[in-house]
Design a protein around this motif. Structure first.
Motif, mmCIF file in Angstrom:
data_model
loop_
_atom_site.group_PDB
_atom_site.id
_atom_site.type_symbol
_atom_site.label_atom_id
_atom_site.label_comp_id
_atom_site.label_asym_id
_atom_site.label_seq_id
_atom_site.Cartn_x
_atom_site.Cartn_y
_atom_site.Cartn_z
ATOM 1 N N TYR A 109 0.833 -1.198 0.000
ATOM 2 C CA TYR A 109 0.000 0.000 0.000
ATOM 3 C C TYR A 109 0.872 1.254 0.000
ATOM 4 O O TYR A 109 1.842 1.353 0.759
ATOM 5 N N ARG A 113 -2.634 5.873 0.529
ATOM 6 C CA ARG A 113 -3.649 4.966 1.071
ATOM 7 C C ARG A 113 -3.403 4.713 2.563
ATOM 8 O O ARG A 113 -4.340 4.652 3.354
ATOM 9 N N GLU A 118 -6.115 2.991 5.195
ATOM 10 C CA GLU A 118 -6.302 1.731 4.479
ATOM 11 C C GLU A 118 -5.209 0.736 4.876
ATOM 12 O O GLU A 118 -4.036 1.117 5.037
ATOM 13 N N LYS A 124 -12.087 -1.518 2.268
ATOM 14 C CA LYS A 124 -11.729 -0.121 2.024
ATOM 15 C C LYS A 124 -12.533 0.815 2.918
ATOM 16 O O LYS A 124 -13.685 0.539 3.289
ATOM 17 N N TYR A 128 -12.766 4.812 -4.538
ATOM 18 C CA TYR A 128 -11.648 5.016 -5.453
ATOM 19 C C TYR A 128 -12.127 4.972 -6.894
ATOM 20 O O TYR A 128 -13.163 4.376 -7.212
ATOM 21 N N ALA A 139 -17.996 2.367 0.225
ATOM 22 C CA ALA A 139 -17.281 1.683 1.302
ATOM 23 C C ALA A 139 -18.228 1.187 2.394
ATOM 24 O O ALA A 139 -18.063 0.081 2.921
ATOM 25 N N PHE A 183 -11.713 -3.554 -1.752
ATOM 26 C CA PHE A 183 -10.447 -3.145 -1.154
ATOM 27 C C PHE A 183 -9.901 -1.875 -1.797
ATOM 28 O O PHE A 183 -10.239 -1.543 -2.938
ATOM 29 N N ALA A 184 -9.030 -1.196 -1.079
ATOM 30 C CA ALA A 184 -8.405 0.010 -1.614
ATOM 31 C C ALA A 184 -7.438 -0.307 -2.746
ATOM 32 O O ALA A 184 -7.151 0.535 -3.589
ATOM 33 N N ASP A 185 -6.936 -1.537 -2.782
ATOM 34 C CA ASP A 185 -6.013 -1.975 -3.834
ATOM 35 C C ASP A 185 -6.002 -3.499 -3.813
ATOM 36 O O ASP A 185 -6.392 -4.125 -2.825
#
Length: 259
Positions: A109, A113, A118, A124, A128, A139, A183-185
């Protein structure tokens, strides 16, 4: 040979392998899958580096970014965890999903983030943008959305026709993770890994999505995201299944299988 016949031949070949032969096939597959899955979203990943990490747990003369090296090493750790989970008959739930994500994204990350709170292995906290539009559920809606999907997956896995519908179940989980974007990534890597968890659990060969086919892959995911149509992704996965294993399974006229 039609694509339908080729898929059936690959599946039959896989199920006829003894445990030792299947383990050898999975060893070769792991490098190919991890390379392609990572390369789809990170062009810095190379097959050479991936092979070295899987073979020796390290790389020589590495000049890439630390994040890329983490992604490669994480893919090895996550794959080994996945195989152990299949052997132990682990059932898929929220804890399992979060652990898959944590293993795949540990140490990757970025500062932005991280500053937003995150973390790998957690849903998340913010929303995004991927490409030109907002992607995924809000979210606040993610836990419920994912929970509902996992209930559907567990019901499908318990059905009497689960093995027959393995590709459809795997495609559905894959497409829903991509659509919800929990998820954020690392959503794509998590979706591709857990799709193979479904396949292996149902005694089907896993699939490596060739990074060169990413545009067709994105198109199939978009068909589900926009229109709720899963058929393009199922058809795409059938092509990639034969591309992954066709040569080894003796499907004449198909290339790209593992050597």
């Amino acid at each position: 040979m039609t694509m339908h016949d080729a898929c059936n031949k690959v599946i039959s070949w896989w199920r006829d392998l003894d445990d030792d032969a299947r383990a050898v096939a999975l060893d070769a597959f792991a490098v190919r899958f991890s390379y392609n899955s990572g390369k789809i979203e990170n062009d810095e990943i190379t097959f050479r580096d991936t092979h070295e990490v899987f073979d020796r747990d390290g790389v020589t003369s590495y000049t890439g970014s630390l994040r890329t090296l983490f992604e490669i090493k994480n893919s090895k750790t996550a794959w080994e965890w996945l195989l152990l989970s299949v052997r132990n008959g682990v059932f898929i739930d929220e804890t399992f999903l979060l652990e898959a994500h944590r293993l795949l994204t540990w140490g990757t990350y970025d500062e932005d983030r991280w500053a937003k709170g995150e973390r790998p292995g957690t849903f998340k906290l913010g929303d995004y943008v991927v490409g030109a539009r907002d992607t995924g559920a809000a979210a606040c809606d993610v836990p419920e959305a994912i929970g509902n999907v996992l209930i559907e997956i567990r019901e499908a896995l318990n059905a009497s026709n689960a093995s027959k519908n393995a590709l459809v179940i795997a495609a559905y989980l894959h497409a829903q993770i991509a659509r919800i974007h929990p998820f954020a990534d690392g959503n794509g890597r998590t979706a591709r890994l857990l799709g193979n968890f479904i396949l292996l659990t149902l005694r089907h060969p896993p699939i490596s999505i060739d990074e060169a086919d990413r545009l067709s892959y994105y198109g199939a995911l978009d068909a589900f995201d926009v229109d709720g149509d899963l058929d393009p992704l199922v058809s795409f996965l059938k092509v990639e299944l034969v591309k992954t294993w066709g040569e080894r399974a003796g499907c004449t006229g198909h290339t790209g299988g593992l050597s």
